[in-house]
Design a protein around this motif. Structure first.
Motif, PDB file in Angstrom:
ATOM      1  N   SER A 135     104.888 -70.137 -11.045  1.00  0.00           N
ATOM      2  CA  SER A 135     105.017 -69.759 -12.448  1.00  0.00           C
ATOM      3  C   SER A 135     104.376 -70.771 -13.392  1.00  0.00           C
ATOM      4  CB  SER A 135     106.500 -69.601 -12.810  1.00  0.00           C
ATOM      5  OG  SER A 135     106.673 -69.487 -14.198  1.00  0.00           O
ATOM      6  N   ILE A 178     106.221 -51.531 -20.073  1.00  0.00           N
ATOM      7  CA  ILE A 178     105.778 -52.494 -21.086  1.00  0.00           C
ATOM      8  C   ILE A 178     105.940 -51.913 -22.491  1.00  0.00           C
ATOM      9  CG2 ILE A 178     103.742 -53.679 -22.027  1.00  0.00           C
ATOM     10  CD1 ILE A 178     104.768 -55.123 -19.639  1.00  0.00           C
ATOM     11  N   TYR A 186     101.821 -57.147  -9.318  1.00  0.00           N
ATOM     12  CA  TYR A 186     101.837 -58.515  -9.840  1.00  0.00           C
ATOM     13  C   TYR A 186     101.363 -59.507  -8.775  1.00  0.00           C
ATOM     14  CZ  TYR A 186     103.300 -62.800 -12.075  1.00  0.00           C
ATOM     15  OH  TYR A 186     103.301 -64.051 -12.628  1.00  0.00           O
ATOM     16  N   THR A 201     105.423 -59.504 -19.257  1.00  0.00           N
ATOM     17  CA  THR A 201     106.700 -59.090 -19.842  1.00  0.00           C
ATOM     18  C   THR A 201     106.501 -58.214 -21.084  1.00  0.00           C
ATOM     19  OG1 THR A 201     106.830 -61.049 -21.287  1.00  0.00           O
ATOM     20  CG2 THR A 201     107.767 -61.230 -19.068  1.00  0.00           C
ATOM     21  N   ASP A 220     114.587 -67.090 -21.188  1.00  0.00           N
ATOM     22  CA  ASP A 220     114.351 -66.033 -20.210  1.00  0.00           C
ATOM     23  C   ASP A 220     113.034 -66.262 -19.464  1.00  0.00           C
ATOM     24  OD1 ASP A 220     114.770 -63.713 -18.778  1.00  0.00           O
ATOM     25  OD2 ASP A 220     115.058 -62.456 -20.542  1.00  0.00           O
ATOM     26  N   GLU A 221     112.855 -65.547 -18.381  1.00  0.00           N
ATOM     27  CA  GLU A 221     111.626 -65.637 -17.590  1.00  0.00           C
ATOM     28  C   GLU A 221     110.410 -65.341 -18.473  1.00  0.00           C
ATOM     29  OE1 GLU A 221     109.864 -63.979 -13.335  1.00  0.00           O
ATOM     30  OE2 GLU A 221     111.589 -63.013 -14.265  1.00  0.00           O
ATOM     31  N   GLY A 222     109.408 -66.188 -18.373  1.00  0.00           N
ATOM     32  CA  GLY A 222     108.207 -66.006 -19.172  1.00  0.00           C
ATOM     33  C   GLY A 222     108.385 -66.317 -20.638  1.00  0.00           C
ATOM     34  N   THR A 249     105.786 -59.517 -24.057  1.00  0.00           N
ATOM     35  CA  THR A 249     106.126 -60.308 -25.235  1.00  0.00           C
ATOM     36  C   THR A 249     104.898 -60.666 -26.060  1.00  0.00           C
ATOM     37  OG1 THR A 249     107.921 -61.254 -23.931  1.00  0.00           O
ATOM     38  CG2 THR A 249     107.437 -62.291 -26.036  1.00  0.00           C
ATOM     39  N   GLU A 251     109.367 -52.524 -23.584  1.00  0.00           N
ATOM     40  CA  GLU A 251     109.579 -53.945 -23.862  1.00  0.00           C
ATOM     41  C   GLU A 251     109.003 -54.315 -25.222  1.00  0.00           C
ATOM     42  OE1 GLU A 251     111.371 -56.174 -21.947  1.00  0.00           O
ATOM     43  OE2 GLU A 251     111.912 -54.289 -20.973  1.00  0.00           O
ATOM     44  N   ALA A 284     110.345 -64.674 -22.649  1.00  0.00           N
ATOM     45  CA  ALA A 284     110.546 -63.427 -23.387  1.00  0.00           C
ATOM     46  C   ALA A 284     111.675 -63.570 -24.399  1.00  0.00           C
ATOM     47  CB  ALA A 284     110.845 -62.289 -22.421  1.00  0.00           C
TER      48      ALA A 284
END
Length: 289
Positions: A63, A197, A222, A165, A133-135, A167, A200, A137
């Protein structure tokens, strides 16, 4: 740390395009790179305002977000801990995280799905803990990413960005809407089944006719690649001198080229691609090259 950045707009010489440009967010910082810098900018401000000094976040073993968070925490005098999805491993990315002082907690994939539960289980009693949060977001992240649009000196017919994500895409769409531009935003989900997406993005800003999702450029999902994508990366980088990564930016630039071949884009249109950084992630795919 988040006051001044270097992110120029560069013209690319790539036939048949005559007005293809790239926003070089990859040049902002070698470790807090691209959209990671923009996402963390206001998250760290929120942590500071809440008097929190321990950043808790999430990500996979390769990551870019984990490296960025570790570097940002170190430079800001903060502690950082990351829940890493999957079995315990060692690699170049996690080595950087540890060098920046980040503590790693390897977590089975089922438990990882409920990030809030993990945060509560491990850090409920830690008054200094701040959830990221992950990434990255978050609402704060979209505000940071929307600033990309305000930095532009020119308007464009099309803006392209890759999406994990959603974002960054939400921030770009918000920036386009806030400035009343006619620009079309093309979002390239890098995950298979990326139609989510849209939902989101809608969490952060209303969907408008500026937005167009292209769902067929995930190359298997991914962090998945194909020989065709790898050959495109080799051609593109040799031709332009611009490094792109297999997970995000290569899929975005491939889509631009392919859409032009389908006559969905006019090569004379003014096109801006957002280089969201993430080049360190190439270490996880060095065997592909």
């Amino acid at each position: 740390m988040f006051e001044k950045i270097y992110s120029p707009v560069q013209k690319l010489e790539l036939f048949p395009f005559t007005q293809l440009f790239v926003k070089r967010d990859d040049l902002i910082d070698p470790y807090i790179s691209g959209n990671k810098w923009r996402k963390l900018k206001y998250l760290l401000l929120s942590a500071n305002n809440a008097h929190k000094s321990h950043l808790i976040t999430f990500g996979g073993a390769y990551s870019n977000h984990l490296v960025a968070t570790a570097a940002a925490a170190s430079r800001s005098g903060l502690k950082a801990t990351a829940f890493v999805r999957g079995e315990s491993v060692e690699n170049e990315m996690l080595m950087l995280c540890k060098l920046f002082g980040m503590k790693l907690i390897f977590t089975d994939r089922e438990s990882y799905k409920n990030k809030k539960s993990l945060f509560e289980r491990y850090f409920k009693l830690d008054e200094d803990a701040f959830f990221i949060d992950e990434g990255g977001a978050s609402e704060e992240a979209t505000i940071g990413c929307s600033e990309i649009i305000s930095e532009l000196d020119h308007t464009y017919d099309h803006i392209f960005c890759a999406a994990g994500t959603g974002t960054t895409a939400a921030g770009l769409l918000k920036g386009i809407q806030d400035r009343g531009l006619k620009t079309k935003l093309h979002v390239i989900p890098v995950l298979k089944g990326g139609s989510f997406i849209r939902n989101e993005i809608e969490k952060y800003t209303p969907i408008s006719n500026h937005l167009e999702l292209h769902l067929d450029y995930h190359f298997g999902g991914y962090a998945k690649t194909t020989p065709e994508l790898i050959e495109f990366i080799k051609f593109f980088t040799a031709k332009t001198g611009l490094l792109i990564d297999p997970v995000y930016t290569a899929k975005m630039f491939f889509s631009i080229s392919d859409l032009q071949k389908q006559n969905a884009l006019n090569p004379n249109d003014k096109i801006l691609a957002i280089h969201t950084g993430g080049l360190l992630g190439m270490f996880g795919m060095k065997d592909k090259f």
